[in-house]
Design a protein around this motif. Structure first.
Motif, PDB file in Angstrom:
ATOM      1  N   PHE A  97      34.801  75.386  97.219  1.00  0.00           N
ATOM      2  CA  PHE A  97      33.431  75.164  96.755  1.00  0.00           C
ATOM      3  C   PHE A  97      33.210  75.990  95.495  1.00  0.00           C
ATOM      4  CE2 PHE A  97      32.916  74.031 101.187  1.00  0.00           C
ATOM      5  CZ  PHE A  97      32.001  72.996 101.154  1.00  0.00           C
ATOM      6  N   VAL A  98      32.308  75.544  94.633  1.00  0.00           N
ATOM      7  CA  VAL A  98      31.888  76.360  93.496  1.00  0.00           C
ATOM      8  C   VAL A  98      30.428  76.729  93.686  1.00  0.00           C
ATOM      9  CG1 VAL A  98      33.540  75.447  91.827  1.00  0.00           C
ATOM     10  CG2 VAL A  98      31.305  74.381  92.026  1.00  0.00           C
ATOM     11  N   MET A  99      30.080  77.907  93.190  1.00  0.00           N
ATOM     12  CA  MET A  99      28.686  78.339  93.203  1.00  0.00           C
ATOM     13  C   MET A  99      28.170  78.220  91.782  1.00  0.00           C
ATOM     14  SD  MET A  99      26.851  81.787  94.534  1.00  0.00           S
ATOM     15  CE  MET A  99      26.644  81.208  96.178  1.00  0.00           C
ATOM     16  N   LEU A 100      27.095  77.495  91.615  1.00  0.00           N
ATOM     17  CA  LEU A 100      26.443  77.350  90.317  1.00  0.00           C
ATOM     18  C   LEU A 100      25.307  78.357  90.270  1.00  0.00           C
ATOM     19  CD1 LEU A 100      26.326  73.467  90.408  1.00  0.00           C
ATOM     20  CD2 LEU A 100      27.968  74.891  89.180  1.00  0.00           C
ATOM     21  N   LYS A 101      25.314  79.203  89.228  1.00  0.00           N
ATOM     22  CA  LYS A 101      24.329  80.283  89.127  1.00  0.00           C
ATOM     23  C   LYS A 101      23.686  80.265  87.748  1.00  0.00           C
ATOM     24  CE  LYS A 101      27.283  83.525  91.678  1.00  0.00           C
ATOM     25  NZ  LYS A 101      27.866  84.874  91.595  1.00  0.00           N
ATOM     26  N   PRO A 102      22.383  80.479  87.686  1.00  0.00           N
ATOM     27  CA  PRO A 102      21.750  80.636  86.368  1.00  0.00           C
ATOM     28  C   PRO A 102      22.300  81.888  85.691  1.00  0.00           C
ATOM     29  CG  PRO A 102      20.105  80.433  88.116  1.00  0.00           C
ATOM     30  CD  PRO A 102      21.421  80.600  88.774  1.00  0.00           C
ATOM     31  N   TYR A 103      22.377  81.864  84.378  1.00  0.00           N
ATOM     32  CA  TYR A 103      22.881  83.015  83.615  1.00  0.00           C
ATOM     33  C   TYR A 103      22.170  84.307  83.982  1.00  0.00           C
ATOM     34  CZ  TYR A 103      25.025  79.954  80.042  1.00  0.00           C
ATOM     35  OH  TYR A 103      25.777  79.050  79.364  1.00  0.00           O
ATOM     36  N   VAL A 130      26.430  79.189  85.019  1.00  0.00           N
ATOM     37  CA  VAL A 130      27.860  79.463  85.147  1.00  0.00           C
ATOM     38  C   VAL A 130      28.301  78.934  86.504  1.00  0.00           C
ATOM     39  CG1 VAL A 130      27.853  81.507  83.661  1.00  0.00           C
ATOM     40  CG2 VAL A 130      27.568  81.791  86.127  1.00  0.00           C
ATOM     41  N   ALA A 131      29.600  78.712  86.632  1.00  0.00           N
ATOM     42  CA  ALA A 131      30.175  78.293  87.913  1.00  0.00           C
ATOM     43  C   ALA A 131      31.277  79.276  88.262  1.00  0.00           C
ATOM     44  CB  ALA A 131      30.737  76.883  87.805  1.00  0.00           C
ATOM     45  N   GLN A 132      31.310  79.656  89.527  1.00  0.00           N
ATOM     46  CA  GLN A 132      32.335  80.563  90.032  1.00  0.00           C
ATOM     47  C   GLN A 132      32.806  80.033  91.379  1.00  0.00           C
ATOM     48  OE1 GLN A 132      29.790  84.060  90.154  1.00  0.00           O
ATOM     49  NE2 GLN A 132      30.843  84.928  88.396  1.00  0.00           N
ATOM     50  N   PRO A 133      34.068  80.332  91.746  1.00  0.00           N
ATOM     51  CA  PRO A 133      34.496  79.955  93.093  1.00  0.00           C
ATOM     52  C   PRO A 133      33.589  80.625  94.122  1.00  0.00           C
ATOM     53  CG  PRO A 133      36.368  80.688  91.790  1.00  0.00           C
ATOM     54  CD  PRO A 133      35.139  80.987  90.996  1.00  0.00           C
ATOM     55  N   TYR A 134      33.187  79.871  95.122  1.00  0.00           N
ATOM     56  CA  TYR A 134      32.347  80.421  96.184  1.00  0.00           C
ATOM     57  C   TYR A 134      33.188  81.352  97.046  1.00  0.00           C
ATOM     58  CZ  TYR A 134      29.427  80.703 100.323  1.00  0.00           C
ATOM     59  OH  TYR A 134      28.681  81.157 101.372  1.00  0.00           O
ATOM     60  N   VAL A 135      32.691  82.537  97.304  1.00  0.00           N
ATOM     61  CA  VAL A 135      33.378  83.504  98.157  1.00  0.00           C
ATOM     62  C   VAL A 135      32.852  83.297  99.571  1.00  0.00           C
ATOM     63  CG1 VAL A 135      33.804  85.951  98.597  1.00  0.00           C
ATOM     64  CG2 VAL A 135      33.599  85.125  96.242  1.00  0.00           C
ATOM     65  N   ALA A 136      33.691  82.694 100.417  1.00  0.00           N
ATOM     66  CA  ALA A 136      33.262  82.348 101.766  1.00  0.00           C
ATOM     67  C   ALA A 136      33.105  83.563 102.671  1.00  0.00           C
ATOM     68  CB  ALA A 136      34.257  81.365 102.385  1.00  0.00           C
ATOM     69  N   ALA A 137      33.870  84.617 102.408  1.00  0.00           N
ATOM     70  CA  ALA A 137      33.801  85.817 103.248  1.00  0.00           C
ATOM     71  C   ALA A 137      33.535  87.033 102.361  1.00  0.00           C
ATOM     72  CB  ALA A 137      35.101  85.993 104.022  1.00  0.00           C
TER      73      ALA A 137
END
Length: 161
Positions: A97-103, A130-137
């Motif tokens: 999954f990717v997490m989309l975050k406002p700057y 920005v998009a970053q890999p979602y950290v599941a744990a």
């Protein structure tokens, strides 16, 4: 700024409108405009590249320019300028999954977690993400240090050099 005047109750502190009469100048990230206007004797609270610490896109780009991107927890993509790289990463990692975050927002305001190319393209069209890999744990702050169960935390460090 009125809200600052309302918050500061110390009678030794006076606000002034004339920069030349101020003993100390506090500026936000746009403080660069003050660079030629403050004197050698005035105290200035301003970090010239504050965006490198605060804005997620600047932090990732600064780490890359410094050759430290391997130390960051996974790639960060500016989806306005690095959309092709993000889509390539998503294609190579279809289970992630990717997490989309406002700057420039925190506390999960405006965040989305997705695998959807359509959603990524919609966010890219909006700009400012920005998009970053979602950290599941993720790592949680232990209760002994003030953490709440299953609650992530944000640590930002400012060093004076």
């Amino acid at each position: 700024v009125q809200w600052a005047k309302d918050e500061v109750a110390d009678p030794r502190i006076e606000f002034c409108d004339d920069l030349s009469k101020a003993d100390a100048v506090f500026a936000h990230s746009g403080g660069g405009a003050l660079a030629g206007k403050v004197s050698q004797t005035q105290l200035v609270s301003w970090y010239a590249y504050e965006a490198a610490l605060i804005r997620k896109d600047h932090l990732a780009a600064t780490l890359r320019r410094a050759g430290l991107d391997k130390k960051a927890p996974g790639p960060t993509f500016d989806i306005e300028t690095e959309l092709d790289a993000l889509l390539g990463w998503m294609d190579a990692n279809p289970e992630r999954f990717v997490m989309l975050k406002p700057y420039d927002l925190g506390r999960s305001i405006g965040h989305a977690v997705t695998r959807s190319l359509h959603q990524v393209l919609c966010y890219a069209g909006c700009g400012g993400y920005v998009a970053q890999p979602y950290v599941a744990a993720p790592h949680f702050l232990p209760a002994a240090l003030g953490g709440a169960p299953k609650r992530k935390y944000d640590v930002r460090v400012v060093a004076l050099l």
